[in-house]
Design a protein around this motif. Structure first.
Motif, PDB file in Angstrom:
ATOM      1  N   ASP A 180      12.222  69.515 -38.864  1.00 19.16           N
ATOM      2  CA  ASP A 180      12.013  68.643 -37.700  1.00 19.16           C
ATOM      3  C   ASP A 180      10.566  68.177 -37.599  1.00 19.16           C
ATOM      4  N   VAL A 181       9.640  68.985 -38.111  1.00 17.11           N
ATOM      5  CA  VAL A 181       8.228  68.627 -37.931  1.00 17.11           C
ATOM      6  C   VAL A 181       7.522  68.328 -39.254  1.00 17.11           C
ATOM      7  N   LEU A 182       8.094  68.741 -40.374  1.00 11.08           N
ATOM      8  CA  LEU A 182       7.468  68.461 -41.662  1.00 11.08           C
ATOM      9  C   LEU A 182       8.432  67.664 -42.544  1.00 11.08           C
ATOM     10  N   SER A 183       7.934  66.616 -43.175  1.00 17.40           N
ATOM     11  CA  SER A 183       8.753  65.818 -44.085  1.00 17.40           C
ATOM     12  C   SER A 183       8.866  66.530 -45.437  1.00 17.40           C
ATOM     13  N   ASN A 184       9.815  66.072 -46.252  1.00 20.68           N
ATOM     14  CA  ASN A 184       9.937  66.600 -47.616  1.00 20.68           C
ATOM     15  C   ASN A 184       8.590  66.515 -48.330  1.00 20.68           C
ATOM     16  N   ALA A 238       4.617  74.641 -39.668  1.00 24.92           N
ATOM     17  CA  ALA A 238       5.662  74.055 -38.825  1.00 24.92           C
ATOM     18  C   ALA A 238       5.578  74.572 -37.384  1.00 24.92           C
ATOM     19  N   ARG A 239       5.189  75.848 -37.222  1.00 24.96           N
ATOM     20  CA  ARG A 239       5.058  76.418 -35.881  1.00 24.96           C
ATOM     21  C   ARG A 239       3.780  75.920 -35.218  1.00 24.96           C
ATOM     22  N   GLY A 240       2.680  75.979 -35.985  1.00 21.33           N
ATOM     23  CA  GLY A 240       1.387  75.555 -35.462  1.00 21.33           C
ATOM     24  C   GLY A 240       0.693  76.651 -34.679  1.00 21.33           C
ATOM     25  N   THR A 264      -1.025  69.976 -37.424  1.00 21.40           N
ATOM     26  CA  THR A 264      -2.075  69.034 -37.825  1.00 21.40           C
ATOM     27  C   THR A 264      -1.870  67.681 -37.153  1.00 21.40           C
ATOM     28  N   ASN A 265      -2.962  66.960 -36.978  1.00 25.20           N
ATOM     29  CA  ASN A 265      -2.969  65.635 -36.349  1.00 25.20           C
ATOM     30  C   ASN A 265      -2.446  65.666 -34.918  1.00 25.20           C
ATOM     31  N   GLU A 266      -2.625  66.835 -34.270  1.00 20.13           N
ATOM     32  CA  GLU A 266      -2.257  66.977 -32.858  1.00 20.13           C
ATOM     33  C   GLU A 266      -0.758  66.781 -32.615  1.00 20.13           C
ATOM     34  N   ARG A 267       0.045  66.803 -33.677  1.00 17.71           N
ATOM     35  CA  ARG A 267       1.489  66.695 -33.458  1.00 17.71           C
ATOM     36  C   ARG A 267       2.006  67.984 -32.824  1.00 17.71           C
ATOM     37  N   LEU A 268       3.174  67.887 -32.183  1.00 15.23           N
ATOM     38  CA  LEU A 268       3.827  69.067 -31.614  1.00 15.23           C
ATOM     39  C   LEU A 268       4.390  69.924 -32.742  1.00 15.23           C
ATOM     40  N   GLY A 269       4.155  71.227 -32.648  1.00 14.25           N
ATOM     41  CA  GLY A 269       4.789  72.142 -33.585  1.00 14.25           C
ATOM     42  C   GLY A 269       6.245  72.349 -33.209  1.00 14.25           C
ATOM     43  N   SER A 270       6.994  73.016 -34.091  1.00 10.84           N
ATOM     44  CA  SER A 270       8.405  73.263 -33.803  1.00 10.84           C
ATOM     45  C   SER A 270       8.537  74.410 -32.816  1.00 10.84           C
TER      46      SER A 270
END
Lengths: 492, 492
Positions: free
Chosen positions: A412-416, A449-451, A461-467
């Motif tokens: 959900d938070v990391l692409s392939n 992925a958790r952050g 990273t990049n201030e995105r929401l972790g899972s």
């Protein structure tokens, strides 16, 4: 490896004892005994105290395989619990060399991830038993799989090359009357002449590989049927997705029912080994089913899709829609019928079938209904997996070539691409002879992925929401296929 | 360009006058007048005499576009009749700049191939009318397509950004009760709280492109419905596949229902623009339909697949099978029910649905039944196309970058790779300024697929069998997109 910070998870141990119902609606079987107690994967070797600590929704400790423990092929593993959406970690994992002995026996390597919902019961049961259903199905064809020199016989107990149609039997009426439109080119050929044209009497040659695929497909169905049966006598809550890998005949068979994902990373190339089953990816199958069996929609849902809910005042206006035959959109005049709730509604992770469930394949969920109704989610929710095959013998694999399995908490938070780059970069910085590197790489992935908890939210990273979901990851190095347990190797 | 060798095609002109029934079974509508007479594509500009000569099954002359004639974009075209499987060429082709004038008007470029069976009637009708159904569907959304600055409105006559759910309307019961299993990560969120969580009230944004796809999909359905209606008053024999290309909004929309194929060849790369619909590629849809609506199988067919027919003496034995849920194979104990004829039977070009037809999408065939039964081939045979999109503005195309459309007569004997190599090599040897080069390349392709008549058979390179089927080929250069008819260009 387990941070010993205990947070207040109300009734945690009670949750374990009661089978981990996560409070999503009623739990009609809760007075029944558990089929299996709540657990974390055996191979983690956790004490009850450690299991309790693992469910800390504030600290969210990442659990990894201890350095003193080994999984087949030096497989790496890491997991973390969700940020509070359920009391227990509803993911489960299994990794085994399955040895089923009957006559000459059967051995295969097995990895599996399960992502439960509405309770951990189905995921726990499937993580304990699905491998045995696969073993049972494979055992039935073990002699055939062993004999790679001959194709699988069409009928058991007959010579594989014995074609009865070459021995003068009378063909079926449908054969002799076949109209044969758009047939093979060449001579027009009268389909009613005798002897019948040989093209109707060919026998399809089935590959050994197809028997393994069929065994995995039927094992998922048997597992699902067992859960349905045993719900009568055990408390088996909820349902779960299932992603399995079987190594046999020099090939990896990746079976998927749900929204977990497996990819192979080989020499910086990404090879997808599964596709996710979601309301959006399965829209046309679900709409087709609803269209053909409208009683399954209970007079409350429509199989049509609209960009948003239709309002009563819009009856008579023209609105965008699509049905099971369409990928595009068109306008239709809204009728009263269209005021029903759409079978599929929402986008991306918010998409739902029957306003209830966001995944369309999995095990369990036999009594799952639309809230306050008698509309069952099955058969829209199907237990049938898709199986993809990767032939390990076709390539020379290096120490950094791996298969990554993860539940949707990872993807959900990391692409392939992000996962491949992270794993490749991480492994490049490890001692290639350190077999613990795959677990460290799995830990790194789960961490990414958790952050980090910051400002009351998990950030990557990049201030995105972790899972905020449960996250579980296997990293399986492909170089070690079959090498770790040489004593178990069998002729195929 | 037409070799004037006349061979004995019995009753040829009679065939033309009677609508070209190819003698495959009864023709109940044959006393009715023709909707359209038998024809070859208008753009070939053939005389009745030339049309007659084109049906020579011995000489099999290759018809090409005359050098004095131009199609839009300098499109090339060539065709040849079959080696005797039907009296007339059951392929049809169309290439037009479609101009539908109403208010500000609509213009699109259009190419289409139709491959008829059991008569040429449906293919002739579709080649005359399908473009008008597409125009009609597009006309209904022309104002929206013209306004690329705003997304298509969900409801016609309302402001596109007017979201009624942001204005305090009461949500549907199914929304307020949604159980929301496997929902978005983050806060658990109570689905019963008010105001309802915003995730249920998003409005899906539809792209302009999706309206074109929907228009093409619905045009195929309308064309099919018109054939069904008009069969009551006209003699419209058989059915046909349909492969269409629409150029609009700077994109190519390739719609396919059947086993014709389109590929783009760009800088030596092959981009498939269609997939074929055959009993094998559509097995799971067909078996699912048969499983859910068993009355469609008329108590004569089983939805299960076996590697060959089951014999009565095999009841009780274990035989390989698969159902709609499986891609692999497994063994099952044979029961009486399994003695029925399989819904799908045969392999490759010999595969049939209901022992009757080898293609699973197309137009017409409304009264097609299993021989000597009341079992209809529809709805197993569906008229719904798959539409793929290629954005011409994303690339700079050279003079040798082309889209190749061909009926199965071409692709049965030549692979994508062989076609791409042949076209690329041929065009490289032509004067780049000669606009007739695409027709010459199409002629070369048809020649390679038909081959040379030798030893009573058609042979191509490496002694392989040539195609005995009708063969039709368009080669559309992508560099000339929209350049040929500048006076017709419209703002989009």
């Amino acid at each position: 490896m387990l941070t010993r910070v205990k947070s207040a998870v109300a009734g945690f141990m009670g949750g374990i004892m009661a089978g981990g119902s996560s409070g999503s609606g009623g739990n009609p079987g809760s007075e029944l005994p558990l089929k299996f107690p709540y657990m974390r994967p055996d191979f983690l070797g956790l004490s009850p105290d450690e299991i309790e600590c693992s469910a800390d929704h504030i600290a969210r400790p990442i659990l990894i395989l201890k350095e003193t423990r080994r999984l087949p092929w030096a497989t790496g593993y890491a997991e973390v619990i969700n940020a509070g959406k359920s009391a227990l970690n509803e993911d489960q994992a299994c990794c085994e060399v399955v040895v089923a002995r009957r006559s000459e026996g059967l051995v295969f390597h097995y990895w599996a991830l399960f992502d439960g919902h509405a309770g951990s019961g189905a995921a726990v049961v499937a993580s304990r038993l699905l491998q045995h259903h696969i073993a049972c199905q494979l055992q039935a064809v073990i002699e055939i799989l062993r004999n790679l020199a001959s194709p699988p016989p069409t009928v058991l107990g007959e010579e594989p090359d014995c074609n009865p149609y070459l021995q003068g039997n009378t063909p079926h009426r449908a054969l002799t009357r076949a109209a044969s439109l758009r047939g093979a080119t060449g001579a027009p050929g009268s389909p009613c002449s005798t002897p019948p044209p040989p093209r109707f009497f060919t026998e399809k040659k089935i590959q050994h590989e197809s028997l393994v695929i069929g065994a995995i497909e039927n094992a998922f169905k048997e597992m699902d049927a067992q859960i349905e049966r045993e719900k009568q006598v055990f408390n088996i809550t909820g349902g779960c997705t299932a992603l399995t890998v079987v190594y046999l005949l020099g090939k990896l068979f990746v079976g998927n029912a749900g929204d977990s994902r497996a990819i192979i990373i080989r020499n910086n190339e990404i090879i997808p080994m599964s596709t996710e089953f979601t309301p959006e990816s399965e829209r046309q199958r679900l709409q087709f089913l609803g269209f053909m069996q409208p009683h399954l929609l209970g007079n409350e849902f429509t199989h049509l899709e609209f960009p948003r809910r239709v309002q009563r005042k819009e009856v008579g206006k023209r609105m965008l829609y699509r049905d099971f035959t369409m990928n595009g959109w068109a306008y239709k005049t809204i009728e009263d019928e269209d005021l029903k709730f759409p079978l599929i509604y929402g986008e991306g992770k918010k998409a739902r079938v029957l306003a209830t469930i966001g995944v369309t394949r999995g095990l369990g969920d036999h009594d799952l209904k639309v809230h306050d109704s008698n509309i069952f989610i099955k058969p829209f929710l199907s237990c049938c997996p898709e199986v993809k095959v990767y032939n390990l013998t076709h390539y020379e694999h290096g120490a950094d070539d791996v298969l990554v399995m993860g539940t949707d908490g990872l993807w959900d938070v990391l692409s392939n691409q992000e996962v491949a780059e992270a794993v490749t970069a991480f492994l490049a910085n490890c001692d290639p002879d350190d077999l613990h590197r795959y677990t460290m790489a799995a830990q790194d992935l789960v961490m990414r992925a958790r952050g980090i908890l910051r400002d009351r939210g998990w950030r990557i990273t990049n201030e995105r929401l972790g899972s905020g979901d449960d996250i579980s990851v296997f990293i399986i190095p492909l170089m070690y296929a079959g090498l770790i347990s040489p004593e178990l190797r069998v002729p195929f």
